[in-house]
Write a protein that holds these residues in place. Structure first.
Motif, short mmCIF file in Angstrom:
data_model
loop_
_atom_site.label_atom_id
_atom_site.label_comp_id
_atom_site.label_asym_id
_atom_site.label_seq_id
_atom_site.Cartn_x
_atom_site.Cartn_y
_atom_site.Cartn_z
N LEU A 1 1.01 -1.45 -0.08
CA LEU A 1 0.15 0.13 0.33
C LEU A 1 0.53 1.29 0.24
CD1 LEU A 1 -3.03 1.26 0.22
CD2 LEU A 1 -2.27 1.24 2.91
N VAL A 2 0.86 2.35 -0.79
CA VAL A 2 1.42 3.34 -0.88
C VAL A 2 0.25 4.18 -1.08
CG1 VAL A 2 1.75 3.04 -3.66
CG2 VAL A 2 3.30 4.44 -2.14
N LEU A 3 0.69 6.04 -0.90
CA LEU A 3 -0.22 7.00 -1.23
C LEU A 3 0.38 7.46 -2.20
CD1 LEU A 3 0.08 9.05 2.32
CD2 LEU A 3 -1.43 7.46 1.13
N ALA A 4 -0.52 8.41 -3.34
CA ALA A 4 -0.73 8.70 -4.18
C ALA A 4 -0.08 9.97 -4.46
CB ALA A 4 -2.12 9.09 -4.87
N GLY A 5 1.40 10.01 -5.64
CA GLY A 5 2.54 10.57 -5.19
C GLY A 5 4.27 9.64 -4.67
N TYR B 1 5.80 -17.86 -19.01
CA TYR B 1 6.05 -18.17 -17.70
C TYR B 1 6.06 -17.08 -16.76
CZ TYR B 1 9.53 -21.83 -18.63
OH TYR B 1 10.22 -22.74 -19.52
N TRP B 2 5.29 -17.70 -15.18
CA TRP B 2 4.56 -16.48 -15.05
C TRP B 2 4.51 -16.70 -13.25
CZ3 TRP B 2 1.95 -12.40 -17.16
CH2 TRP B 2 1.76 -12.65 -17.96
N GLY B 3 4.87 -14.84 -13.10
CA GLY B 3 5.18 -15.26 -11.51
C GLY B 3 3.21 -15.23 -10.66
N LYS B 4 3.24 -15.38 -8.84
CA LYS B 4 2.25 -15.84 -8.51
C LYS B 4 1.25 -14.24 -8.59
CE LYS B 4 3.92 -19.22 -5.68
NZ LYS B 4 4.15 -19.50 -4.60
N GLY B 5 2.20 -13.45 -8.95
CA GLY B 5 1.74 -11.91 -8.50
C GLY B 5 2.06 -11.38 -6.91
N THR B 6 1.44 -10.18 -7.26
CA THR B 6 1.89 -9.18 -5.66
C THR B 6 0.86 -7.87 -5.90
OG1 THR B 6 3.78 -8.04 -4.36
CG2 THR B 6 3.73 -7.58 -6.91
N LEU B 7 0.02 -7.62 -4.60
CA LEU B 7 -1.31 -6.47 -5.17
C LEU B 7 -0.38 -5.30 -4.68
CD1 LEU B 7 -4.11 -5.51 -4.99
CD2 LEU B 7 -3.89 -6.02 -3.22
N VAL B 8 -0.54 -4.65 -5.89
CA VAL B 8 0.23 -2.48 -5.70
C VAL B 8 -1.35 -1.88 -5.24
CG1 VAL B 8 0.70 -0.79 -6.32
CG2 VAL B 8 2.37 -3.15 -6.54
N THR B 9 -1.64 -1.37 -3.96
CA THR B 9 -2.55 -0.37 -3.72
C THR B 9 -2.71 0.63 -3.47
OG1 THR B 9 -4.26 -2.61 -2.80
CG2 THR B 9 -4.91 -0.23 -2.34
N VAL B 10 -3.21 2.12 -4.48
CA VAL B 10 -2.35 3.54 -4.86
C VAL B 10 -3.66 4.32 -3.77
CG1 VAL B 10 -1.55 5.15 -5.11
CG2 VAL B 10 -1.09 3.27 -6.79
N SER B 11 -3.54 4.57 -2.12
CA SER B 11 -4.39 5.65 -1.77
C SER B 11 -4.43 7.30 -1.76
CB SER B 11 -4.21 5.12 -0.19
OG SER B 11 -5.48 5.83 -0.14
N PRO B 12 -6.17 7.62 -2.39
CA PRO B 12 -5.65 8.88 -2.86
C PRO B 12 -5.50 9.67 -1.71
CG PRO B 12 -8.33 7.94 -2.95
CD PRO B 12 -6.84 6.58 -2.78
#
Length: 130
Positions: A11-15, A119-130
């Protein structure tokens, strides 16, 4: 055959900034592969984000991330990184490390041809909070 281990999502803030990493557990040579990230947001198709290759494609960035994201490689550790700066809410997605084997080319990322990935990785979630 090839195992891809991803890290760096969260989780990261916008910017703000995040750095994703993808390590090939089985080892590979960039002369033989193109490697990078796709992402998929809810309700949308999987799209190519960025790629690095020893082939003619060099590096590739989707128009939506160009100037904000940077892809690099650490050949000694068989690892690639995606530095994501000035992040926007529309960057929110599951990010998948992906490899195209054989001829090194970023064309799959350029054309959003996720079905051409080997080939694929399992995936990692990125969430950007306003």
């Amino acid at each position: 055959e090839m195992q891809l281990v991803e890290s760096g999502g969260g989780l990261v803030l916008a910017g703000g900034s995040l750095r994703l990493s993808c390590a090939a557990a089985s080892g590979f040579t960039f002369d033989d592969y193109a490697i990078g990230w796709f992402r998929q947001a809810p309700g949308k198709e999987r799209e190519g984000v960025s790629c690095i290759s020893s082939g003619n494609g060099g590096t590739y960035y989707a128009r939506s991330v160009k100037g904000r994201f940077t892809i690099t490689s650490d050949n000694a550790q068989n690892t690639v990184y995606l530095q994501m700066n000035s992040m926007k809410t529309e960057d929110t997605a599951v990010y998948y490390c992906a490899v195209h084997s054989g001829y090194g080319s970023c064309s799959d990322w350029e054309m959003n041809h996720y079905y051409g990935i080997d080939y694929w990785g399992k995936g990692t979630l990125v969430t950007v909070s306003p």
